[in-house]
Scaffold this motif. Sequence first.
Motif: not given
Length: 262
Positions: A37-46, A86-94
């Motif tokens: 129930d909280r907003r979450v921001c995200f970034k997709v890096k490779t 090759h790899k991807f990372m999904v970085q998130t934060m509340i």
Amino acid sequence: MAKQEQVLILEPASELHFVGPFTDVVTSYLKLMNPIDRRVCFKVKTTAPKKYCVRPNSGVLEPKQVVNVAVMLQPFDYNPSEKNKHKFMVQTMIIPDGDINLDYLWRDTKPENLMDSKLRCVFDLPADGTVQNNNLDTSAAQGEDKTAVNKVVADSTVKSYPKTSNVDLELKKIADENKRLKEEIQQIKQENSQLKAEGLRLRSRGNPTSDAGSQLGSIHPGKDSKSHFDDRLQEQPQSPMLYLAVMLTIGLLGIFLGKFVV
């Protein structure tokens, strides 16, 4: 302090699969779901940013919201013997409550407040030899296209050559005619200048016949020019110089009128 566990649900969770052949863009989709129930921001890096295009590569997930991220692999020469790293990372934060600037939030947040998930890229082939055959077919098609293009260019060149030659010939004729007209105009200007100089010379003598130039403009069509000047001569005192001036004027007038008649 240990990092927080990922609050988002990723689908797929650990691998992104890309199915070849890789002669065109291949797209794989990553679903991000926010169950809290909280907003979450995200970034997709490779680890290979030049080989992939990600849309969207960052954003905000509202509570219970789902976002589909398109990961597009750019065309490249695939070598099955090379190991894909090759790899991807999904970085998130509340996101904290209140008005927040995301740029400052990402920059100033503590590492322990960040969450991340890593995914490995996997390249799949539909069948053995498909890539090679596809490359051969593509090369053959390109060869046929080049041959067809060369033929069209050659045909258009042959068809347009006579037309181009005719245009060049017409342009040359126009240029020659233009040159001839300019020469005639220059010749007429020179003759006109000579006539003006002769009229000024006669006027500068100070004799009554200095009005001879003005008399040229007052001659009416149909009236004999020689008789007109003979009358004028009878009104003036008779002298050899006057007679000579009058004769010169009559001669010039004849030449001038002769040019217009011709």
